[in-house]
Motif scaffolding. Sequence first.
Motif, short mmCIF file in Angstrom:
data_model
loop_
_atom_site.label_atom_id
_atom_site.label_comp_id
_atom_site.label_asym_id
_atom_site.label_seq_id
_atom_site.Cartn_x
_atom_site.Cartn_y
_atom_site.Cartn_z
N ASP A 101 53.86 60.43 29.93
CA ASP A 101 54.81 59.30 30.47
C ASP A 101 53.80 58.20 30.66
OD1 ASP A 101 57.38 60.71 30.64
OD2 ASP A 101 56.55 61.34 33.07
N PHE A 102 54.36 56.90 29.97
CA PHE A 102 53.51 55.74 29.56
C PHE A 102 54.76 55.09 29.85
CE2 PHE A 102 50.81 57.46 27.07
CZ PHE A 102 49.12 57.22 27.77
N ILE A 103 53.63 53.58 30.47
CA ILE A 103 54.30 51.92 30.50
C ILE A 103 54.42 51.38 29.70
CG2 ILE A 103 55.09 50.28 32.20
CD1 ILE A 103 54.67 52.41 34.42
N ARG A 104 55.11 50.46 29.21
CA ARG A 104 54.79 49.19 28.46
C ARG A 104 54.53 47.67 29.59
NH1 ARG A 104 56.39 49.03 22.17
NH2 ARG A 104 54.41 50.60 22.64
N PHE A 105 53.47 47.71 29.52
CA PHE A 105 53.58 46.06 30.03
C PHE A 105 52.92 45.06 29.51
CE2 PHE A 105 48.85 47.37 30.91
CZ PHE A 105 48.76 45.74 31.49
N ILE A 106 53.21 43.50 29.68
CA ILE A 106 52.83 42.46 29.52
C ILE A 106 52.29 42.14 29.76
CG2 ILE A 106 55.07 40.99 29.19
CD1 ILE A 106 54.13 40.64 26.72
N VAL A 107 50.74 41.34 29.75
CA VAL A 107 50.36 40.83 30.75
C VAL A 107 50.27 39.45 30.59
CG1 VAL A 107 47.24 39.69 30.56
CG2 VAL A 107 48.21 42.15 29.89
N ASP A 108 50.60 38.94 31.44
CA ASP A 108 51.44 37.18 31.53
C ASP A 108 50.17 36.46 32.06
OD1 ASP A 108 53.75 37.92 31.31
OD2 ASP A 108 54.33 38.30 33.39
N SER A 109 49.30 36.83 32.94
CA SER A 109 47.98 36.14 33.29
C SER A 109 47.09 36.42 33.98
CB SER A 109 48.65 34.30 34.07
OG SER A 109 49.10 35.10 35.46
N ILE A 110 45.98 35.85 33.49
CA ILE A 110 45.00 36.55 33.96
C ILE A 110 44.26 35.54 35.31
CG2 ILE A 110 42.04 37.38 33.80
CD1 ILE A 110 43.35 38.31 30.91
N CYS A 111 43.99 35.75 36.43
CA CYS A 111 43.69 35.00 37.60
C CYS A 111 42.22 35.10 38.67
CB CYS A 111 44.69 34.76 38.63
SG CYS A 111 46.01 34.39 37.74
N SER A 112 41.30 34.85 37.89
CA SER A 112 40.11 34.94 39.21
C SER A 112 40.21 33.37 39.61
CB SER A 112 38.45 34.69 38.14
OG SER A 112 38.83 33.75 37.14
N LYS A 113 39.17 33.40 41.20
CA LYS A 113 38.94 32.64 42.22
C LYS A 113 37.78 32.91 42.21
CE LYS A 113 43.47 32.94 43.86
NZ LYS A 113 44.62 33.50 45.25
N LYS A 114 36.52 31.63 42.38
CA LYS A 114 35.26 31.84 42.42
C LYS A 114 35.76 32.16 43.40
CE LYS A 114 34.07 31.25 37.87
NZ LYS A 114 32.86 30.38 36.74
N THR A 115 34.97 32.04 44.91
CA THR A 115 34.47 32.19 46.06
C THR A 115 32.58 31.56 45.90
OG1 THR A 115 32.87 33.95 46.75
CG2 THR A 115 35.58 33.40 47.30
N ASP A 116 32.11 30.28 46.64
CA ASP A 116 31.48 29.36 47.33
C ASP A 116 30.50 30.48 47.99
OD1 ASP A 116 31.65 27.49 44.95
OD2 ASP A 116 32.71 26.56 45.86
N SER A 117 29.32 31.06 47.70
CA SER A 117 28.59 31.63 48.75
C SER A 117 27.58 30.64 48.88
CB SER A 117 28.35 33.21 47.99
OG SER A 117 29.98 33.91 48.01
#
Length: 117
Positions: A101-117
């Motif tokens: 069994d598989f699911i076909r999915f489409i990627v809408d966005s790639i989100c990355s939030k950088k944290t200041d350390s």
Amino acid sequence: MMNKYAIIDTGGKQLRVEPGRFYDIRRFALLGRDVLKPNTKISMYRVLLICEGSNIDLGHPWLTNAIVKGRILHPCFEKKRIMQKIHSKKKTRRRLGYRQDFIRFIVDSICSKKTDS
């Protein structure tokens, strides 16, 4: 145009994904068939790497505050795998077929939030 992609961990495999493209992944075992309908939004938090142009962010093992958002297009099946068992002395043959069994999915966005350390 910047080339942005991510490597995610899903279904025990690592997959390189880009926004706007579709991929086939193994069906989520925890979710039932009723939940996985077309246009259902999904978010994947197991992001191993994000590359945006020449900037590369690596996680150990995953990136914090990184999400790959997408939606399900439709469920599908892999090509049928056929297994044969042949016992030549007993003159018996057995043929079994299996589809993953598989699911076909489409990627809408790639989100990355950088944290200041």
